[in-house]
Design an enzyme around this catalytic site. Structure first.
Site, short mmCIF file in Angstrom:
data_model
loop_
_atom_site.label_atom_id
_atom_site.label_comp_id
_atom_site.label_asym_id
_atom_site.label_seq_id
_atom_site.Cartn_x
_atom_site.Cartn_y
_atom_site.Cartn_z
N LYS A 306 -42.19 6.73 -37.96
CA LYS A 306 -40.94 5.63 -37.80
C LYS A 306 -39.67 6.55 -39.10
O LYS A 306 -40.80 5.75 -39.59
CB LYS A 306 -40.95 4.68 -37.40
CG LYS A 306 -40.18 4.11 -36.79
CD LYS A 306 -40.29 2.75 -35.94
CE LYS A 306 -38.76 1.97 -35.75
NZ LYS A 306 -39.56 0.40 -35.78
N GLU A 310 -34.33 1.41 -36.75
CA GLU A 310 -34.51 0.21 -37.39
C GLU A 310 -35.15 -0.59 -38.70
O GLU A 310 -35.50 -1.45 -38.98
CB GLU A 310 -35.91 -0.75 -36.30
CG GLU A 310 -34.55 -0.36 -34.58
CD GLU A 310 -35.93 -1.09 -33.57
OE1 GLU A 310 -37.36 -1.21 -33.91
OE2 GLU A 310 -35.35 -1.08 -32.58
N ASP A 384 -35.24 1.80 -24.54
CA ASP A 384 -36.82 1.69 -24.95
C ASP A 384 -37.37 0.52 -23.94
O ASP A 384 -37.57 -0.80 -23.91
CB ASP A 384 -35.92 0.53 -25.82
CG ASP A 384 -37.21 0.19 -26.98
OD1 ASP A 384 -38.02 0.03 -26.73
OD2 ASP A 384 -36.96 -1.15 -27.81
N GLU A 412 -43.89 -4.95 -23.06
CA GLU A 412 -42.96 -5.83 -24.20
C GLU A 412 -41.36 -6.31 -23.58
O GLU A 412 -41.17 -7.16 -23.29
CB GLU A 412 -42.48 -5.02 -24.81
CG GLU A 412 -41.37 -5.27 -25.77
CD GLU A 412 -40.58 -4.26 -27.22
OE1 GLU A 412 -41.64 -3.17 -27.00
OE2 GLU A 412 -39.27 -4.89 -26.89
N TRP A 562 -28.26 -4.37 -29.80
CA TRP A 562 -29.25 -5.36 -29.96
C TRP A 562 -28.30 -6.82 -29.05
O TRP A 562 -29.44 -7.17 -28.62
CB TRP A 562 -29.19 -6.18 -31.04
CG TRP A 562 -30.14 -5.18 -32.02
CD1 TRP A 562 -30.56 -3.89 -31.34
CD2 TRP A 562 -31.45 -5.53 -32.85
NE1 TRP A 562 -31.67 -3.87 -32.25
CE2 TRP A 562 -31.85 -4.20 -33.46
CE3 TRP A 562 -30.80 -6.49 -34.20
CZ2 TRP A 562 -32.83 -3.99 -34.50
CZ3 TRP A 562 -31.92 -6.35 -35.03
CH2 TRP A 562 -32.35 -5.34 -35.77
O1 GCW Z 1 -38.75 -1.65 -28.70
C1 GCW Z 1 -38.48 -1.66 -29.76
C2 GCW Z 1 -39.30 -3.02 -29.75
C3 GCW Z 1 -39.53 -3.19 -31.55
C4 GCW Z 1 -40.41 -1.32 -31.91
C5 GCW Z 1 -39.33 -0.51 -31.84
C6 GCW Z 1 -40.23 0.78 -32.03
C7 GCW Z 1 -41.97 -0.98 -33.57
O2 GCW Z 1 -38.38 -3.97 -29.81
O3 GCW Z 1 -40.90 -4.12 -32.12
O4 GCW Z 1 -40.93 -1.42 -33.14
O5 GCW Z 1 -38.65 -0.83 -30.44
O6 GCW Z 1 -40.65 1.16 -31.18
O7 GCW Z 1 -40.25 1.46 -32.84
#
Ligand code: GCW
Length: 723
Positions: A306, A310, A384, A412, A562
């Site tokens: 990644k 973020e 997401d 999640e 966010w």
């Molecule tokens: O959905 C978001 C999550 C993060 C996650 C990110 C990702 C691992 O809230 O916690 O981090 O995606 O997929 O990189």
């Protein structure tokens, strides 16, 4: 003496009853192997499996013998007779390449397309006897075949004349753990990480072995051990020893280990001044590090990354592209046959563009620029892991780059560890979506399984929901999502209901009434959750940070995207994100056939309506209701569905073991409470914009909006830790 003996047998009896009572705590997953209850079936099976002949020696062949001793032994309630002689095996298992005895039973053509993992199970004649033969070209294929056969018995199938040939559609079928080195799990709701880094490499927990068995039983052959929000420490020599210990356990089960690579590791571990992918020292550092890994773990799978997302470091920190970054690692693993999975989950706050569009904008121009051992790992949707998302436009937009799927198994945004939500149907919904990349019927499944664009490696990843909870996944039905992911990674054409029933039979019972009752709940559980959380295309309206519970009012986060208000855009006119050409124009990233469908309110399927359109509150819906009423009624129907699940579940009392009955009943009770919470808080909130009355059939919210806004969950599990 006699007294002692009696006491001893009583003790054994007691021990046995305690273990059987305790046995239904969910630990054994779908590999319970309880004795077949029907005596006639048991008799049949006992006749067929009088003796078992497993040919050859390797760690995998040992595992096969162990699994048969456990599985066949358990199901048939008798010790398995592993025959010494090579002539009298009524179940015969052996590698086609290694045993003349097996070669003689089949034709070469039969084996041609099997590849590494495919297997054949066939009833054949050997020395005038009917024999069940399991074969393939590699030992791990035989293990898959063995599990398949055990499944047939566990689900009470007729095995008198078997003609099975099973070949996985995807090569790399892997779990992504988001496990941190301190054993917390990002977005994990089932306790802590099962990797006990502190005690590794010396202590090998039985869980590692049972984990490997479970994965192998559904064809999973790769495990990325660590969080994609990566910690460079995992690449330090002492940690690599720990990784090696796990790899040593998993190898016999056909499972390769992968690691997440922190892009800045050359700085953090190597003490270099830069991590620039075009810098010679940096390249050298990765090459040497990779060599070190392969010396310890010769079958290491590769890296998952990644980057520039973020807050994670990446090539863009040095003005380089994702391709530069991915190719740096691809070069390093190439000599060893490794792969790089580079994630497309990128978005940036500085970028004013709709988050929906950002991955395509960054990756599409790089199509064709990646080395052949790079796969781009794309989440199922562009935002997401929402309760429901249209498929990610990238699946239709990269013709020269292998794309792989990233599903989320951990829930999640889908009720986390407490809601019963079966995801088999949702995974299929995405896989069956048509990208139109090469004309009609260019489904997402065909893009990732290499059918559309010729590609060497194919892969599918699922973000794991596994933790230290005794039953592994917190909710027993969470196991079904792990199971369904593995089955669909093996064969994307499998039907979600068939998968659910297999799982139910092995996990609970073969009793038809029980299976049907539970299956009905499972099949409508995803739609129910969409209804009580995000009906009609609403999305990302969960509370901030932990994503537990509703939070459509969230507008205070540091980054625009966010905030929930960014996604629903409710105002006095209507609600929803206009992604048409008069809005963000994200729809134009889809193939024009798809775009045509999404771009008008008339044509857009209602389940995606508010995903793509800002819709007036009083617009007439298919049902004849206006949008506002429809939203309220959907929330209500979600609640009613869960209420129905609970009532249906209650009918199972006394029919299944008490422990799991009560466990799931309690969780369904929580789910009902939370579904009402979602309904009441979302309706209260959106009503401040619609200014319309709550329609008949939907109760008034129990509390006022301020109450719902005031709720806080500072210690909700799975919160993203600082990294
Ligand atoms: O959905 C978001 C999550 C993060 C996650 C990110 C990702 C691992 O809230 O916690 O981090 O995606 O997929 O990189």
């Amino acid at each position: 003496m006699r007294f002692l003996k009696l006491n001893f047998s009583f003790f054994i009896f007691l021990l046995l009853s305690i273990t059987t009572l305790k046995a239904e705590d969910g630990y054994r997953l779908w590999l319970r192997y309880n004795p077949i209850e029907s005596s006639s079936l048991l008799e049949d099976y006992r006749k067929i499996f009088q003796s078992v002949d497993v040919l050859g020696e390797s760690s995998t062949m040992t595992v096969i013998r162990e699994e048969l001793a456990l599985g066949l032994g358990g199901l048939l309630d008798q010790k398995v007779n592993f025959s010494e002689s090579t002539n009298d095996g009524l179940l015969l298992i052996g590698n086609y390449n290694q045993h003349q005895k097996i070669k003689a039973l089949l034709k070469d053509e039969d084996l041609k397309v099997l590849g590494e993992d495919g297997f054949i199970i066939r009833t054949v004649q050997l020395n005038n006897q009917k024999v069940i033969l399991i074969t393939g070209l590699q030992d791990k294929a035989l293990l898959y075949g063995t599990f398949h056969l055990l499944k047939l018995l566990q689900t009470h199938q007729d095995v008198s004349n078997l003609q099975v040939k099973s070949i996985p559609k995807i090569k790399v079928r892997m779990l992504n753990h988001w496990d941190n080195l301190d054993r917390t799990v990002e977005r994990g709701y089932a306790g802590f990480s099962i990797w006990n880094w502190h005690q590794l490499p010396d202590y090998i927990d039985q869980r590692y072995i049972d984990y490997a068995r479970a994965n192998a039983s559904i064809g999973i052959n790769g495990v990325s051990l660590t969080n994609v929000n990566a910690n460079a420490l995992i690449l330090r020599p002492d940690y690599l020893e720990k990784v090696k210990a796990l790899a040593n356990v998993f190898r016999a089960y056909g499972i390769k280990v992968y690691l997440t690579a922190r892009f800045s590791a050359p700085i953090e571990l190597g003490k270099l001044e830069t991590a620039d992918p075009l810098n010679g020292e940096v390249q050298n550092w990765w090459n040497e590090k990779t060599k070190e890994i392969y010396t310890l773990i010769p079958d290491f799978g590769g890296f998952l990354v990644k980057a520039n997302s973020e807050g994670q470091p990446g090539p863009q920190n040095y003005g380089r592209t994702h391709a530069d970054g991915a190719n740096l690692l691809a070069e390093a693993v190439k000599p060893f046959g490794g792969i790089v999975m580079w994630r497309a989950f990128v978005y940036s706050n500085e970028e004013p563009e709709d988050r929906h569009k950002q991955a395509n904008l960054e990756f599409q121009p790089l199509d064709g620029k990646f080395k052949s051992n790079v796969l781009i790992q794309v989440k199922n949707g562009a935002i997401d892991f929402q309760p429901r998302e249209p498929f990610h436009p990238l699946f239709g937009a990269m013709e020269q780059t292998p794309l792989m799927m990233e599903f989320q198994i951990t829930q999640e945004y889908l009720g986390q560890g407490t809601h019963l939500v079966y995801l088999g149907g949702y995974y299929k919904e995405v896989l069956n979506s048509d990208t139109y990349q090469k004309g009609e019927n260019s489904t997402v499944a065909k893009v990732i399984n290499g059918n559309i664009n010729d590609q060497e490696v194919t892969a599918m990843a699922g973000v794991s929901n596994i933790g230290t909870d005794r039953n592994w996944t917190s909710h027993t039905f969470g196991q079904a999502n792990w199971y369904a992911f593995g089955r669909l990674a093996w064969d994307d054409q499998l039907d979600e209901e068939v998968i659910a029933k297999e799982w139910l039979k092995m996990t609970f019972s073969n009793n038809e009434e029980i299976v049907d009752t539970m299956n009905k709940i499972m099949q409508s559980s995803h739609e129910a959750m969409v209804n009580y959380m995000t009906p009609l295309g609403l999305h990302h309206i969960m509370a901030a940070g932990h994503h537990f519970g509703p939070g459509p009012w969230v507008d205070f986060m540091s980054r625009a995207d966010w905030n929930c208000t960014y996604y629903h855009k409710a105002d006095s006119i209507g609600v929803g994100f206009n992604r048409t050409s008069t809005g963000s124009d994200a729809i134009s990233q889809y193939h024009r056939q798809v775009a045509k469908k999404f771009s008008t309110m008339e044509n857009c399927p209602e389940e995606y309506l508010l995903w793509f359109h800002h819709v007036p509150w009083n617009r007439k819906m298919e049902s004849g209701n206006i949008l506002w009423d429809e939203i309220c009624l959907r929330y209500q129907s979600g609640v009613e569905q869960v209420d129905g699940f609970l009532n249906t579940w209650n009918k199972l009392e006394g029919k299944i073991d008490k422990e799991r009955f009560l466990h799931i009943k309690s969780l369904l009770t929580i789910q009902l409470k939370e579904a009402k919470w979602w309904r009441d808080s979302c309706i209260s909130y959106f009503q401040t914009f619609s200014n319309l009355p709550i329609p008949k059939g939907v109760p008034q919210p129990e509390k006022d909006l301020e109450y719902y806004k005031s709720l806080s969950f500072p210690y909700a599990p799975g919160i993203r830790p600082r990294w």
